[in-house]
Design an enzyme around this catalytic site. Structure first.
Site, PDB file in Angstrom:
ATOM      1  N   TYR A 156     -56.573   5.236 -11.050  1.00  0.00           N
ATOM      2  CA  TYR A 156     -56.047   3.634 -10.441  1.00  0.00           C
ATOM      3  C   TYR A 156     -56.798   2.369 -10.122  1.00  0.00           C
ATOM      4  CZ  TYR A 156     -53.993   1.836  -6.130  1.00  0.00           C
ATOM      5  OH  TYR A 156     -52.909   0.793  -5.250  1.00  0.00           O
TER       6      TYR A 156
HETATM    7  C1  UGA Z   1     -54.363   3.876  -0.273  1.00  0.00           C
HETATM    8  C2  UGA Z   1     -53.358   3.092  -1.186  1.00  0.00           C
HETATM    9  O1  UGA Z   1     -52.368   4.489  -1.198  1.00  0.00           O
HETATM   10  C3  UGA Z   1     -53.482   3.051  -3.213  1.00  0.00           C
HETATM   11  O2  UGA Z   1     -52.404   2.759  -3.226  1.00  0.00           O
HETATM   12  C4  UGA Z   1     -53.888   1.390  -2.030  1.00  0.00           C
HETATM   13  O3  UGA Z   1     -54.299   0.546  -3.693  1.00  0.00           O
HETATM   14  C5  UGA Z   1     -55.619   1.727  -1.318  1.00  0.00           C
HETATM   15  O4  UGA Z   1     -54.917   2.538  -0.801  1.00  0.00           O
HETATM   16  C6  UGA Z   1     -56.475   0.502  -0.988  1.00  0.00           C
HETATM   17  O5  UGA Z   1     -56.112   0.234  -0.032  1.00  0.00           O
HETATM   18  O6  UGA Z   1     -56.566   0.020  -2.534  1.00  0.00           O
HETATM   19  P1  UGA Z   1     -56.127   5.371   0.497  1.00  0.00           P
HETATM   20  O7  UGA Z   1     -56.996   3.941   1.064  1.00  0.00           O
HETATM   21  O8  UGA Z   1     -56.456   6.575   0.038  1.00  0.00           O
HETATM   22  O9  UGA Z   1     -55.287   4.780  -0.403  1.00  0.00           O
HETATM   23  O10 UGA Z   1     -55.074   6.048   1.775  1.00  0.00           O
HETATM   24  P2  UGA Z   1     -54.248   7.056   1.994  1.00  0.00           P
HETATM   25  O11 UGA Z   1     -54.008   7.527   0.887  1.00  0.00           O
HETATM   26  O12 UGA Z   1     -53.643   6.517   3.369  1.00  0.00           O
HETATM   27  O13 UGA Z   1     -55.980   8.291   2.878  1.00  0.00           O
HETATM   28  C7  UGA Z   1     -56.692   7.677   3.634  1.00  0.00           C
HETATM   29  C8  UGA Z   1     -57.869   8.730   3.254  1.00  0.00           C
HETATM   30  O14 UGA Z   1     -57.091   9.718   3.901  1.00  0.00           O
HETATM   31  C9  UGA Z   1     -58.619   8.948   2.165  1.00  0.00           C
HETATM   32  O15 UGA Z   1     -59.642   9.493   2.482  1.00  0.00           O
HETATM   33  C10 UGA Z   1     -57.567  10.151   1.878  1.00  0.00           C
HETATM   34  O16 UGA Z   1     -58.302  10.889   0.458  1.00  0.00           O
HETATM   35  C11 UGA Z   1     -57.613  11.013   3.072  1.00  0.00           C
HETATM   36  N1  UGA Z   1     -56.584  12.370   3.156  1.00  0.00           N
HETATM   37  C12 UGA Z   1     -55.140  11.782   2.290  1.00  0.00           C
HETATM   38  C13 UGA Z   1     -56.581  12.775   3.619  1.00  0.00           C
HETATM   39  O17 UGA Z   1     -57.515  13.325   4.486  1.00  0.00           O
HETATM   40  N2  UGA Z   1     -55.778  14.276   3.752  1.00  0.00           N
HETATM   41  C14 UGA Z   1     -54.529  13.479   3.245  1.00  0.00           C
HETATM   42  O18 UGA Z   1     -53.524  13.831   3.966  1.00  0.00           O
HETATM   43  C15 UGA Z   1     -53.824  12.504   2.432  1.00  0.00           C
END
Ligand code: UGA
Length: 325
Positions: A156
């Site tokens: 991504y």
């Molecule tokens: C988010 C967005 O989904 C992306 O589209 C975006 O580009 C990105 O932010 C960004 O900053 O640019 P992410 O940081 O993975 O990605 O956001 P979350 O989906 O809110 O996840 C945050 C953290 O929680 C991650 O470490 C993930 O692995 C964790 N998580 C997520 C869990 O532990 N459990 C879950 O059920 C979902």
């Protein structure tokens, strides 16, 4: 004052719908483009769209940018003064395997076609590209600055960086007035159902377990959607930002487990937590240096995590009552 006409791609999505709504409330006209991809519930997207359609200044065009001819996009872009390109295939952890093709199509090809249309239309005064903190990759314990070499850690992130690079080459060769904004993990009302806070709040409402990927020690610079919209509008309105790449983050990083405990505290519940394996592509830390945004946009984040979470909780409660989720 006559306000500009803004083409917002991804206008029914999480950030795009908030942006379109705020632009309309400020007197801008908005041409909203979206192809309503099936990545998550059409009910949420349709609800966002219906609410935008109530505004006189809003016009909707259902369109898959990646499948459109450039000629067609030129006609569309000519109707606007400004383009804000929010449309994308989001999601870090789902960008592996066969689905990568979707990311290439919606993040890379769609952006190239829109930029090409921007050149040929000869009418675009500003082209804002919604990029992501994921372009930086796995940089530990360091504030992320725009002048660091990006090293994405997920497919991504690779596609978001490719799109940023396309913006740069179209700016450098043809003078497309591009501004790239790197948003940091955006949250708030209408947050996508695959994202952490949405999943955690919903699970806690239902008394179900939440699933943490890894030990919960990963750090995120969670940024409230209203602040992101505010920064994006400043990127449309500010002078001297063309050709720049700018971080848009709260610059208040927090461990995921602490955010979980904050949500539980607001809801007055004891969270049931299941720890799972860390997911491939997930970085350990994001932490934005936002001095450039302060300097060039005169922007700073206003919303504290607790306040933003309360708003997301309120929205999720309503969305569940309405049967959208
Ligand atoms: C988010 C967005 O989904 C992306 O589209 C975006 O580009 C990105 O932010 C960004 O900053 O640019 P992410 O940081 O993975 O990605 O956001 P979350 O989906 O809110 O996840 C945050 C953290 O929680 C991650 O470490 C993930 O692995 C964790 N998580 C997520 C869990 O532990 N459990 C879950 O059920 C979902």
């Amino acid at each position: 004052m006559v306000r500009a006409k803004v083409l917002v791609t991804g206008c029914v999505g999480f950030i795009g719908s908030h942006l379109a709504e705020t632009l309309l409330s400020k007197g801008y006209s908005v041409i909203g483009v979206d192809c309503l991809t099936p990545y998550y519930s059409q009910k949420i997207k349709q609800y966002n769209l219906n609410s935008l359609l109530k505004s006189d200044g809003f016009k909707f065009v259902r369109l898959d940018l990646s499948a459109s001819s450039i000629d067609h996009l030129v006609q569309l872009v000519r109707k606007a003064d400004v383009v804000v390109h929010e449309a994308a295939q989001p999601g870090v952890r789902s960008s592996w395997g066969v689905d990568f093709e979707i990311y290439i199509r919606h993040n890379v090809l769609a952006t190239q076609k829109l930029l090409e249309a921007g050149v040929r239309s000869e009418s675009v005064k500003r082209f804002v590209y919604a990029s992501s903190s994921s372009v930086y990759g796995n940089v530990r314990e360091v504030q992320l600055r725009e002048d660091m070499t990006p090293r994405p850690y997920s497919p991504y992130g690779v596609t978001k960086l490719a799109a940023e690079n396309l913006c740069k080459v179209y700016h450098d060769n043809f003078g497309v007035p591009v501004v790239v904004l790197r948003y940091f993990t955006v949250y708030g009302p209408r947050q996508r159902p695959d994202m952490a806070f949405h999943r955690f709040i919903k699970a806690m409402f239902r008394g179900e377990s939440i699933h943490i990927y890894g030990d919960g020690g990963q750090i995120r610079d969670f940024t409230y959607v209203g602040d992101v919209v505010d920064a994006t509008i400043k990127a449309i309105e500010s002078d001297d930002v063309v050709g720049e790449v700018i971080n848009i983050g709260s610059s208040r990083p927090i461990k995921l487990i602490d955010a979980v405990n904050l949500i539980a505290n607001i809801l007055g519940v004891k969270p049931k937590i299941m720890f799972e394996d860390e997911r491939k592509g997930d970085v350990r830390v994001t932490y934005a240096d936002i001095s450039k945004a302060r300097r060039l946009l005169g922007w700073k984040p206003k919303t504290e995590l607790r306040e933003g979470l309360e708003k997301e909780i309120e929205w999720l409660r309503e969305a569940m009552e309405l049967g959208l989720i």
